[in-house]
Design a protein around this motif. Structure first.
Motif, PDB file in Angstrom:
ATOM      1  N   VAL A  93     -21.395 -21.300 -30.117  1.00 32.71           N
ATOM      2  CA  VAL A  93     -20.481 -22.337 -30.585  1.00 32.71           C
ATOM      3  C   VAL A  93     -20.458 -23.472 -29.570  1.00 32.71           C
ATOM      4  N   LEU A  96     -15.495 -28.890 -29.008  1.00 37.00           N
ATOM      5  CA  LEU A  96     -15.453 -30.276 -29.472  1.00 37.00           C
ATOM      6  C   LEU A  96     -14.463 -31.122 -28.685  1.00 37.00           C
ATOM      7  N   ASP A 102     -16.605 -35.046 -34.872  1.00 39.02           N
ATOM      8  CA  ASP A 102     -16.811 -33.626 -35.183  1.00 39.02           C
ATOM      9  C   ASP A 102     -15.494 -32.869 -35.262  1.00 39.02           C
ATOM     10  N   ASP A 105     -14.122 -33.281 -38.769  1.00 38.46           N
ATOM     11  CA  ASP A 105     -15.107 -33.144 -39.840  1.00 38.46           C
ATOM     12  C   ASP A 105     -14.600 -32.140 -40.874  1.00 38.46           C
ATOM     13  N   SER A 107     -16.013 -30.796 -43.268  1.00 38.01           N
ATOM     14  CA  SER A 107     -17.008 -29.791 -43.652  1.00 38.01           C
ATOM     15  C   SER A 107     -17.138 -28.669 -42.619  1.00 38.01           C
ATOM     16  N   ASN A 108     -16.461 -28.823 -41.493  1.00 30.21           N
ATOM     17  CA  ASN A 108     -16.515 -27.803 -40.442  1.00 30.21           C
ATOM     18  C   ASN A 108     -15.276 -26.920 -40.529  1.00 30.21           C
ATOM     19  N   ALA A 111     -13.193 -26.650 -37.208  1.00 33.76           N
ATOM     20  CA  ALA A 111     -12.726 -27.849 -36.507  1.00 33.76           C
ATOM     21  C   ALA A 111     -11.300 -27.681 -35.994  1.00 33.76           C
ATOM     22  N   LYS A 116     -17.425 -25.765 -33.149  1.00 32.65           N
ATOM     23  CA  LYS A 116     -18.313 -25.757 -34.308  1.00 32.65           C
ATOM     24  C   LYS A 116     -19.452 -24.784 -34.024  1.00 32.65           C
ATOM     25  N   ASP A 119     -26.296 -24.160 -35.047  1.00 38.63           N
ATOM     26  CA  ASP A 119     -27.345 -23.674 -35.941  1.00 38.63           C
ATOM     27  C   ASP A 119     -28.533 -23.172 -35.127  1.00 38.63           C
TER      28      ASP A 119
END
Length: 214
Positions: A93, A96, A102, A105, A107-108, A111, A116, A119
């Motif tokens: 991870v 942040l 970020d 965000d 979509s996280n 958060a 985060k 990948d």
């Protein structure tokens, strides 16, 4: 066996405190040098000493208690491991900046926790970390619990469960013995490929599961 801790943040300091409480000696190090650890070692007493990263890494069992984003640079720069044990206490991870995009965000899903997921293109994080410590015997442990509960291995009349996994049976036996000496109840999750993903934050099925063996 000698013990080294690379990293003096929340995880490294928490493990050092439990070791000290049980009279287990260790060398702890960080990127800022031994002088920056004077307050911590004074607090913990004579069983814990400050050293350089190279000194901590020379121990028989070395806990990597560093952020994932620092792991490659720190560990790849160290001398040959020559079969010594590295405990992988990391999780893939990134932390942040609360003022960054970020951190807001939508979509996280992480958060709100200030992190985060990184990948790794389908790779297991312990397999990736193993490539940074060529020649070491890697055991995954100390990564799945909130560091705030690590200070109390024994609670509610039982022992807090600590998961571990690895591919070398002798290395796992040594880490298990250390976990027991610290007062935890060790549970073997099998190989790195199986146990690592199960216990890794943020998405492992056993991540953050705080079990007590009574």
């Amino acid at each position: 066996m000698s013990i080294g801790i690379i990293g003096s943040g929340a995880l490294g300091a928490s493990v050092a405190r439990v070791l000290a409480k049980n009279g287990i000696s260790a060398t702890i190090a960080n990127s800022r040098g031994p002088a920056s650890l004077a307050g911590l070692v004074e607090e913990l007493g004579s069983s814990i000493k400050a050293g350089t990263v190279a000194e901590a890494a020379s121990a028989d069992i070395v806990l990597a208690a560093i952020r994932w984003t620092d792991a490659e640079a720190v560990l790849s720069a160290l001398p040959a491991w020559n079969g010594r044990i590295v405990i992988d206490g990391t999780n893939p991870v990134a932390f942040l900046d609360p003022n960054s995009d970020d951190a807001n965000d939508p979509s996280n899903p992480l958060a709100a926790y200030g992190i985060k997921a990184i990948d790794l293109a389908g790779k297991d994080s312990s397999a990736v970390l193993s490539s940074y410590v060529a020649g070491a015997r890697v055991v995954k442990a100390f990564n799945h619990l909130d560091v705030n509960v690590l200070a109390e291995p024994q609670v509610a009349g039982g022992k807090r469960v600590l998961f571990y996994s690895g591919d070398d049976l002798a290395a796992k036996a040594d880490v298990r013995a250390l976990i027991e000496a610290m007062g935890f109840y060790p549970v073997d999750l099998g190989s790195l490929a199986v146990g690592g993903p199960l216990a890794s934050l943020p998405f492992g099925a056993l991540a953050a599961q705080n079990f007590i063996k009574v």
